[in-house]
Design a protein around this motif. Structure first.
Motif, PDB file in Angstrom:
ATOM      1  N   LYS A  22       0.954  -1.387 -12.186  1.00  0.00           N
ATOM      2  CA  LYS A  22       1.506  -0.616 -11.156  1.00  0.00           C
ATOM      3  C   LYS A  22       1.740  -1.738  -9.837  1.00  0.00           C
ATOM      4  O   LYS A  22       3.001  -1.502  -9.342  1.00  0.00           O
ATOM      5  CB  LYS A  22       0.344   0.422 -10.589  1.00  0.00           C
ATOM      6  CG  LYS A  22       0.450   1.590 -11.466  1.00  0.00           C
ATOM      7  CD  LYS A  22      -0.781   2.498 -10.960  1.00  0.00           C
ATOM      8  CE  LYS A  22      -0.805   3.881 -11.947  1.00  0.00           C
ATOM      9  NZ  LYS A  22      -1.819   4.584 -11.714  1.00  0.00           N
ATOM     10  N   VAL A  23       0.802  -2.456  -9.706  1.00  0.00           N
ATOM     11  CA  VAL A  23       1.144  -3.378  -8.673  1.00  0.00           C
ATOM     12  C   VAL A  23       2.336  -4.189  -8.897  1.00  0.00           C
ATOM     13  O   VAL A  23       3.359  -4.383  -8.125  1.00  0.00           O
ATOM     14  CB  VAL A  23      -0.024  -4.213  -8.349  1.00  0.00           C
ATOM     15  CG1 VAL A  23       0.527  -5.619  -7.341  1.00  0.00           C
ATOM     16  CG2 VAL A  23      -1.269  -3.583  -7.829  1.00  0.00           C
ATOM     17  N   ALA A  62       0.730  -1.185   0.024  1.00  0.00           N
ATOM     18  CA  ALA A  62      -0.071   0.080   0.198  1.00  0.00           C
ATOM     19  C   ALA A  62       0.996   1.102   0.222  1.00  0.00           C
ATOM     20  O   ALA A  62       0.594   2.085  -0.670  1.00  0.00           O
ATOM     21  CB  ALA A  62      -0.994  -0.055   1.240  1.00  0.00           C
ATOM     22  N   GLU A  63       1.695   1.236   0.833  1.00  0.00           N
ATOM     23  CA  GLU A  63       2.881   2.632   0.903  1.00  0.00           C
ATOM     24  C   GLU A  63       3.394   2.591  -0.494  1.00  0.00           C
ATOM     25  O   GLU A  63       3.365   3.733  -0.884  1.00  0.00           O
ATOM     26  CB  GLU A  63       3.679   2.163   1.882  1.00  0.00           C
ATOM     27  CG  GLU A  63       3.223   2.362   3.397  1.00  0.00           C
ATOM     28  CD  GLU A  63       4.387   1.699   4.467  1.00  0.00           C
ATOM     29  OE1 GLU A  63       5.413   1.550   4.124  1.00  0.00           O
ATOM     30  OE2 GLU A  63       3.879   1.961   5.906  1.00  0.00           O
ATOM     31  N   ARG A  64       4.062   1.560  -1.029  1.00  0.00           N
ATOM     32  CA  ARG A  64       4.518   1.651  -2.444  1.00  0.00           C
ATOM     33  C   ARG A  64       3.657   2.077  -3.557  1.00  0.00           C
ATOM     34  O   ARG A  64       4.265   2.815  -4.434  1.00  0.00           O
ATOM     35  CB  ARG A  64       5.210   0.269  -2.773  1.00  0.00           C
ATOM     36  CG  ARG A  64       6.556  -0.022  -2.190  1.00  0.00           C
ATOM     37  CD  ARG A  64       7.198  -1.285  -2.598  1.00  0.00           C
ATOM     38  NE  ARG A  64       8.281  -1.779  -1.789  1.00  0.00           N
ATOM     39  CZ  ARG A  64       9.150  -2.436  -2.287  1.00  0.00           C
ATOM     40  NH1 ARG A  64       9.271  -2.864  -3.519  1.00  0.00           N
ATOM     41  NH2 ARG A  64      10.069  -2.711  -1.515  1.00  0.00           N
ATOM     42  N   LEU A  65       2.369   1.928  -3.297  1.00  0.00           N
ATOM     43  CA  LEU A  65       1.433   2.362  -4.491  1.00  0.00           C
ATOM     44  C   LEU A  65       0.769   3.670  -3.934  1.00  0.00           C
ATOM     45  O   LEU A  65       0.103   4.441  -4.827  1.00  0.00           O
ATOM     46  CB  LEU A  65       0.523   1.099  -4.390  1.00  0.00           C
ATOM     47  CG  LEU A  65       0.954  -0.025  -5.227  1.00  0.00           C
ATOM     48  CD1 LEU A  65      -0.250  -1.036  -4.983  1.00  0.00           C
ATOM     49  CD2 LEU A  65       1.090   0.276  -6.645  1.00  0.00           C
ATOM     50  N   GLY A  66       0.915   4.189  -2.730  1.00  0.00           N
ATOM     51  CA  GLY A  66       0.468   5.486  -2.367  1.00  0.00           C
ATOM     52  C   GLY A  66      -1.102   5.319  -1.979  1.00  0.00           C
ATOM     53  O   GLY A  66      -2.012   6.061  -2.377  1.00  0.00           O
ATOM     54  N   VAL A  67      -1.480   4.102  -1.697  1.00  0.00           N
ATOM     55  CA  VAL A  67      -3.101   3.820  -1.453  1.00  0.00           C
ATOM     56  C   VAL A  67      -3.196   3.091   0.019  1.00  0.00           C
ATOM     57  O   VAL A  67      -2.138   2.997   0.735  1.00  0.00           O
ATOM     58  CB  VAL A  67      -3.676   2.839  -2.466  1.00  0.00           C
ATOM     59  CG1 VAL A  67      -3.582   3.382  -3.761  1.00  0.00           C
ATOM     60  CG2 VAL A  67      -3.059   1.555  -2.264  1.00  0.00           C
ATOM     61  N   THR A  74      -8.093  -2.925 -13.804  1.00  0.00           N
ATOM     62  CA  THR A  74      -7.510  -2.446 -15.190  1.00  0.00           C
ATOM     63  C   THR A  74      -5.854  -2.969 -15.359  1.00  0.00           C
ATOM     64  O   THR A  74      -5.388  -3.383 -14.218  1.00  0.00           O
ATOM     65  CB  THR A  74      -7.559  -0.881 -15.182  1.00  0.00           C
ATOM     66  OG1 THR A  74      -6.400  -0.466 -14.234  1.00  0.00           O
ATOM     67  CG2 THR A  74      -8.791  -0.336 -14.999  1.00  0.00           C
ATOM     68  N   THR A  75      -5.693  -3.101 -16.325  1.00  0.00           N
ATOM     69  CA  THR A  75      -4.256  -3.471 -16.901  1.00  0.00           C
ATOM     70  C   THR A  75      -3.368  -2.555 -16.102  1.00  0.00           C
ATOM     71  O   THR A  75      -2.228  -2.902 -15.787  1.00  0.00           O
ATOM     72  CB  THR A  75      -4.132  -3.428 -18.359  1.00  0.00           C
ATOM     73  OG1 THR A  75      -4.263  -2.246 -19.072  1.00  0.00           O
ATOM     74  CG2 THR A  75      -4.939  -4.774 -18.968  1.00  0.00           C
TER      75      THR A  75
END
Length: 145
Positions: free
Chosen positions: A124-125, A96-101, A118-119
């Protein structure tokens, strides 16, 4: 699906208690006067749930060793993303931290095995986990030529 070490340990403990519970239910049904066939029918759901949990534990142990199932359908990508996160030892919080969510968002995504993502989200993941994939397209034996 087991998604972390705490859930894995809980599942291992549950497997042990399940066996004890199944044995006690067999004894209880025997004391009630049921015959062997009736007892087997009565405990079949317990055994079925136990076997399902055993398979989940086995799957978690395989992914911890880096043994991944091949992806045959795009809808299986989510399960592989979760498996890879577990394999590299990354928590949902860290992802979550790496993705900013929020961690809650990762939890929801994983609970749904990224169904409908979505693709762009999948990419991003994958990038956040430094994951590299190769897609191989094969022609079905029944098609072509």
């Amino acid at each position: 699906m087991i998604k972390n070490e705490a859930a894995y340990q809980k599942a291992i403990e549950k497997l042990k208690t399940d066996l004890e519970f199944i044995a006690s239910e067999k004894r209880r049904f025997k004391e009630m006067g049921l015959d062997a066939e009736q007892i087997e029918l009565a405990i079949q759901p317990l055994i079925s749930f136990h076997e399902q949990l055993k398979e989940e534990v086995s799957y978690y142990e395989r992914i911890k060793r880096g043994v991944f199932n091949p992806i045959h359908k795009f809808t299986d990508i989510g399960k592989s993303l979760i498996a890879y996160r577990i394999y590299i030892g990354m928590s949902q919080t860290e992802l979550a931290e790496r993705l900013g969510v929020s961690e809650a968002q990762i939890s929801r995504d994983e609970r749904n095995e990224y169904y409908g993502a979505t693709t762009e989200k999948i990419e991003k993941v994958m990038k956040a986990m430094e994951m590299v994939t190769t897609i191989q397209i094969e022609i079905s034996a029944g098609l072509g030529a």
